[in-house]
Design an enzyme around this catalytic site. Sequence first.
Site, PDB file in Angstrom:
ATOM      1  N   GLY A   1       0.778  -1.227   0.000  1.00  0.00           N
ATOM      2  CA  GLY A   1       0.000   0.000   0.000  1.00  0.00           C
ATOM      3  C   GLY A   1       0.809   1.277   0.000  1.00  0.00           C
ATOM      4  N   SER A   2       2.072   1.216  -0.457  1.00  0.00           N
ATOM      5  CA  SER A   2       2.879   2.445  -0.406  1.00  0.00           C
ATOM      6  C   SER A   2       2.366   3.494  -1.400  1.00  0.00           C
ATOM      7  CB  SER A   2       4.357   2.137  -0.641  1.00  0.00           C
ATOM      8  OG  SER A   2       4.584   1.720  -1.962  1.00  0.00           O
ATOM      9  N   ASN A   3       1.830   3.070  -2.527  1.00  0.00           N
ATOM     10  CA  ASN A   3       1.252   4.057  -3.450  1.00  0.00           C
ATOM     11  C   ASN A   3      -0.013   4.673  -2.871  1.00  0.00           C
ATOM     12  OD1 ASN A   3       2.722   4.340  -6.145  1.00  0.00           O
ATOM     13  ND2 ASN A   3       2.770   2.131  -5.771  1.00  0.00           N
TER      14      ASN A   3
ATOM     15  N   LYS B   1      -7.813 -13.659 -11.208  1.00  0.00           N
ATOM     16  CA  LYS B   1      -8.963 -12.783 -11.467  1.00  0.00           C
ATOM     17  C   LYS B   1      -9.949 -12.914 -10.312  1.00  0.00           C
ATOM     18  CE  LYS B   1     -11.522 -16.297 -14.004  1.00  0.00           C
ATOM     19  NZ  LYS B   1     -12.337 -16.651 -15.138  1.00  0.00           N
TER      20      LYS B   1
ATOM     21  N   MET C   1      -3.394  -6.983  -7.981  1.00  0.00           N
ATOM     22  CA  MET C   1      -2.695  -8.002  -8.766  1.00  0.00           C
ATOM     23  C   MET C   1      -3.626  -8.979  -9.482  1.00  0.00           C
ATOM     24  SD  MET C   1       0.152  -6.672  -8.408  1.00  0.00           S
ATOM     25  CE  MET C   1       1.311  -7.756  -9.202  1.00  0.00           C
ATOM     26  N   ARG C   2      -4.866  -8.591  -9.708  1.00  0.00           N
ATOM     27  CA  ARG C   2      -5.778  -9.443 -10.498  1.00  0.00           C
ATOM     28  C   ARG C   2      -6.263  -8.679 -11.718  1.00  0.00           C
ATOM     29  NH1 ARG C   2      -7.867 -13.855  -7.140  1.00  0.00           N
ATOM     30  NH2 ARG C   2      -6.905 -13.551  -5.116  1.00  0.00           N
TER      31      ARG C   2
ATOM     32  N   ASN D   1      -4.215   2.907 -13.405  1.00  0.00           N
ATOM     33  CA  ASN D   1      -3.326   1.914 -12.802  1.00  0.00           C
ATOM     34  C   ASN D   1      -1.900   2.447 -12.821  1.00  0.00           C
ATOM     35  OD1 ASN D   1      -2.476  -0.700 -11.840  1.00  0.00           O
ATOM     36  ND2 ASN D   1      -1.771  -1.163 -13.923  1.00  0.00           N
TER      37      ASN D   1
ATOM     38  N   HIS E   1       2.066   1.025 -13.139  1.00  0.00           N
ATOM     39  CA  HIS E   1       2.813  -0.171 -13.520  1.00  0.00           C
ATOM     40  C   HIS E   1       4.312   0.133 -13.410  1.00  0.00           C
ATOM     41  CE1 HIS E   1       3.599  -3.965 -15.497  1.00  0.00           C
ATOM     42  NE2 HIS E   1       4.515  -3.336 -16.204  1.00  0.00           N
TER      43      HIS E   1
HETATM   44  C1  GAR Z   1       3.888  -1.197  -7.339  1.00  0.00           C
HETATM   45  O1  GAR Z   1       5.259  -1.272  -7.689  1.00  0.00           O
HETATM   46  C2  GAR Z   1       3.031  -1.231  -8.579  1.00  0.00           C
HETATM   47  O2  GAR Z   1       3.607  -0.594  -9.674  1.00  0.00           O
HETATM   48  C3  GAR Z   1       2.904  -2.710  -8.820  1.00  0.00           C
HETATM   49  O3  GAR Z   1       2.744  -3.260  -7.540  1.00  0.00           O
HETATM   50  C4  GAR Z   1       3.441  -2.447  -6.591  1.00  0.00           C
HETATM   51  C5  GAR Z   1       2.497  -2.123  -5.454  1.00  0.00           C
HETATM   52  O4  GAR Z   1       3.164  -1.510  -4.414  1.00  0.00           O
HETATM   53  N1  GAR Z   1       1.797  -3.007  -9.658  1.00  0.00           N
HETATM   54  C6  GAR Z   1       1.829  -3.927 -10.608  1.00  0.00           C
HETATM   55  O5  GAR Z   1       2.793  -4.615 -10.853  1.00  0.00           O
HETATM   56  C7  GAR Z   1       0.527  -4.080 -11.372  1.00  0.00           C
HETATM   57  N2  GAR Z   1       0.747  -4.814 -12.591  1.00  0.00           N
HETATM   58  P1  GAR Z   1       2.371  -0.824  -3.217  1.00  0.00           P
HETATM   59  O6  GAR Z   1       1.382  -1.862  -2.681  1.00  0.00           O
HETATM   60  O7  GAR Z   1       3.432  -0.501  -2.217  1.00  0.00           O
HETATM   61  O8  GAR Z   1       1.674   0.400  -3.755  1.00  0.00           O
END
Ligand code: GAR
Length: 208
Positions: free
Chosen positions: A15-17, A68, A95-96, A112, A114
């Site tokens: 959840g850092s984003n 999914k 991640m789904r 999203n 990526h």
């Molecule tokens: C992030 O690096 C994001 O780009 C990636 O998961 C991580 C989530 O980090 N997403 C994907 O790969 C989607 N295809 P977070 O939980 O710390 O935000």
Amino acid sequence: MSKTFRLGVIGSGQGSNFVAIAEAIAADRIPAEIALVLSDVETSGILAQARDRQLPARFLPPGPFRTKLDEDAEQSLVAQLQAAQVDLVVLAGFMRVLKGGFLRAFEGRIVNIHPSLLPCFPGLQAWKQALDYGVKVTGCTVHFVDAGIDSGAIIGQQTVPVLDHDTPETLHRRIHQAEHELYPRCVAALARGEISVHGRLVFWKQPS
Ligand code: GAR
């Protein structure tokens, strides 16, 4: 007074984003509120981080598939986001793969992040794909979500150099740092109505 722009955030991981976006809202850098946080992982960091901030946060049981949501879960996801009256669905490490019914319900309103410079390295562990390929520059991409895998119109990108001694972990850490700058900036522009979309092309009213 105009209605506050409402975000529904969905994630599976630490959840850092989400935290970067929540902090940008708290600092008045994004004119929005977080209406709902959902996760397909009951013990995820994103749910814990949301609850720490007294935000509505719920576990969404995903059903039996690994990649999914099942039909019931996808319908519940749509219903919960609609009930929360979200203006934008923000995927933050979800991640789904999301399918037709969900995409139709929020068409043009799902974004999203990526961890690569798309269209290079879609799919899983994009930082590792970049390292294994030998590129010297990678980064992260914020894009609209369409029916493909990481294929929707690109809103913003930020570069990250690949260093000679990088491991997957060190490179992913620096990509994460770039994500925490890029995602809040893109969500702020969307909340301010500064983004226009013409087919695959996305334009910013202010320079990105
Ligand atoms: C992030 O690096 C994001 O780009 C990636 O998961 C991580 C989530 O980090 N997403 C994907 O790969 C989607 N295809 P977070 O939980 O710390 O935000």
